[in-house]
Design a protein around this motif. Structure first.
Motif, PDB file in Angstrom:
ATOM      1  N   GLY A 296       0.777  -1.231   0.000  1.00  0.00           N
ATOM      2  CA  GLY A 296       0.000   0.000   0.000  1.00  0.00           C
ATOM      3  C   GLY A 296       0.807   1.278   0.000  1.00  0.00           C
ATOM      4  N   SER A 297       1.991   1.254  -0.581  1.00  0.00           N
ATOM      5  CA  SER A 297       2.839   2.455  -0.574  1.00  0.00           C
ATOM      6  C   SER A 297       2.330   3.550  -1.505  1.00  0.00           C
ATOM      7  N   GLY A 298       1.572   3.178  -2.529  1.00  0.00           N
ATOM      8  CA  GLY A 298       1.008   4.155  -3.453  1.00  0.00           C
ATOM      9  C   GLY A 298       1.950   4.621  -4.546  1.00  0.00           C
ATOM     10  N   GLN A 299       3.125   4.038  -4.645  1.00  0.00           N
ATOM     11  CA  GLN A 299       4.081   4.434  -5.686  1.00  0.00           C
ATOM     12  C   GLN A 299       3.514   4.193  -7.076  1.00  0.00           C
ATOM     13  N   CYS A 300       2.752   3.126  -7.232  1.00  0.00           N
ATOM     14  CA  CYS A 300       2.178   2.819  -8.546  1.00  0.00           C
ATOM     15  C   CYS A 300       1.161   3.872  -8.969  1.00  0.00           C
ATOM     16  N   VAL A 301       0.372   4.341  -8.021  1.00  0.00           N
ATOM     17  CA  VAL A 301      -0.634   5.357  -8.331  1.00  0.00           C
ATOM     18  C   VAL A 301       0.045   6.656  -8.755  1.00  0.00           C
ATOM     19  N   MET A 302       1.117   7.015  -8.063  1.00  0.00           N
ATOM     20  CA  MET A 302       1.840   8.235  -8.424  1.00  0.00           C
ATOM     21  C   MET A 302       2.498   8.106  -9.794  1.00  0.00           C
ATOM     22  N   ALA A 303       2.910   6.896 -10.160  1.00  0.00           N
ATOM     23  CA  ALA A 303       3.584   6.686 -11.444  1.00  0.00           C
ATOM     24  C   ALA A 303       2.608   6.570 -12.611  1.00  0.00           C
ATOM     25  N   ALA A 304       1.442   5.981 -12.377  1.00  0.00           N
ATOM     26  CA  ALA A 304       0.491   5.732 -13.474  1.00  0.00           C
ATOM     27  C   ALA A 304      -0.937   5.768 -12.923  1.00  0.00           C
ATOM     28  N   GLU A 305      -1.421   6.956 -12.654  1.00  0.00           N
ATOM     29  CA  GLU A 305      -2.728   7.104 -12.010  1.00  0.00           C
ATOM     30  C   GLU A 305      -3.903   6.676 -12.877  1.00  0.00           C
ATOM     31  N   ASP A 306      -3.694   6.554 -14.176  1.00  0.00           N
ATOM     32  CA  ASP A 306      -4.766   6.089 -15.057  1.00  0.00           C
ATOM     33  C   ASP A 306      -4.896   4.569 -15.056  1.00  0.00           C
ATOM     34  N   VAL A 307      -3.914   3.893 -14.459  1.00  0.00           N
ATOM     35  CA  VAL A 307      -3.893   2.426 -14.471  1.00  0.00           C
ATOM     36  C   VAL A 307      -4.093   1.847 -13.071  1.00  0.00           C
ATOM     37  N   PHE A 308      -3.579   2.545 -12.047  1.00  0.00           N
ATOM     38  CA  PHE A 308      -3.615   2.030 -10.679  1.00  0.00           C
ATOM     39  C   PHE A 308      -4.409   2.946  -9.760  1.00  0.00           C
ATOM     40  N   ASP A 309      -5.025   2.343  -8.753  1.00  0.00           N
ATOM     41  CA  ASP A 309      -5.696   3.077  -7.687  1.00  0.00           C
ATOM     42  C   ASP A 309      -5.466   2.279  -6.408  1.00  0.00           C
ATOM     43  N   GLN A 310      -5.958   2.800  -5.293  1.00  0.00           N
ATOM     44  CA  GLN A 310      -5.831   2.103  -4.020  1.00  0.00           C
ATOM     45  C   GLN A 310      -7.194   1.992  -3.362  1.00  0.00           C
ATOM     46  N   ARG A 311      -7.407   0.845  -2.696  1.00  0.00           N
ATOM     47  CA  ARG A 311      -8.654   0.662  -1.953  1.00  0.00           C
ATOM     48  C   ARG A 311      -8.674   1.618  -0.768  1.00  0.00           C
ATOM     49  N   ASP A 312      -9.817   2.212  -0.519  1.00  0.00           N
ATOM     50  CA  ASP A 312      -9.948   3.161   0.585  1.00  0.00           C
ATOM     51  C   ASP A 312      -9.705   2.519   1.947  1.00  0.00           C
ATOM     52  N   GLU A 313     -10.176   1.287   2.117  1.00  0.00           N
ATOM     53  CA  GLU A 313     -10.127   0.672   3.440  1.00  0.00           C
ATOM     54  C   GLU A 313      -8.724   0.262   3.897  1.00  0.00           C
ATOM     55  N   ASP A 314      -7.841  -0.108   2.969  1.00  0.00           N
ATOM     56  CA  ASP A 314      -6.517  -0.577   3.407  1.00  0.00           C
ATOM     57  C   ASP A 314      -5.354  -0.113   2.525  1.00  0.00           C
ATOM     58  N   GLY A 315      -5.638   0.626   1.470  1.00  0.00           N
ATOM     59  CA  GLY A 315      -4.570   1.160   0.623  1.00  0.00           C
ATOM     60  C   GLY A 315      -3.972   0.184  -0.368  1.00  0.00           C
ATOM     61  N   ILE A 316      -4.481  -1.033  -0.417  1.00  0.00           N
ATOM     62  CA  ILE A 316      -3.955  -2.034  -1.344  1.00  0.00           C
ATOM     63  C   ILE A 316      -4.270  -1.602  -2.780  1.00  0.00           C
ATOM     64  N   ALA A 317      -3.292  -1.778  -3.654  1.00  0.00           N
ATOM     65  CA  ALA A 317      -3.426  -1.357  -5.049  1.00  0.00           C
ATOM     66  C   ALA A 317      -4.449  -2.198  -5.799  1.00  0.00           C
TER      67      ALA A 317
END
Length: 64
Positions: A12-33
């Motif tokens: 749940g670090s969120g690095q993927c979302v920062m790198a490619a926000e159109d492809v990755f997101d995180q679940r609200d409850e635990d931050g898992i991609a």
């Protein structure tokens, strides 16, 4: 290109979302991609590869 995430490995670090926000997101409850698409547009291929490279858990797999 096909992208997968091993959610059991994800920390749940969120690095993927920062790198490619159109492809990755995180679940609200635990931050898992989560994937927004498992077959992203070729225009974001470099961003997706970067996301896989910076994932601290190495939870992202990219197949060309």
């Amino acid at each position: 290109m096909k992208v997968t995430i091993d959610q059991d490995k994800c920390v749940g670090s969120g690095q993927c979302v920062m790198a490619a926000e159109d492809v990755f997101d995180q679940r609200d409850e635990d931050g898992i991609a989560v994937l927004l698409t498992d077959s992203p547009d070729p225009s974001v291929a470099d961003d997706v590869r970067h996301a896989a490279a910076v994932c601290p858990a190495l939870a992202i797999t990219v197949e060309d």
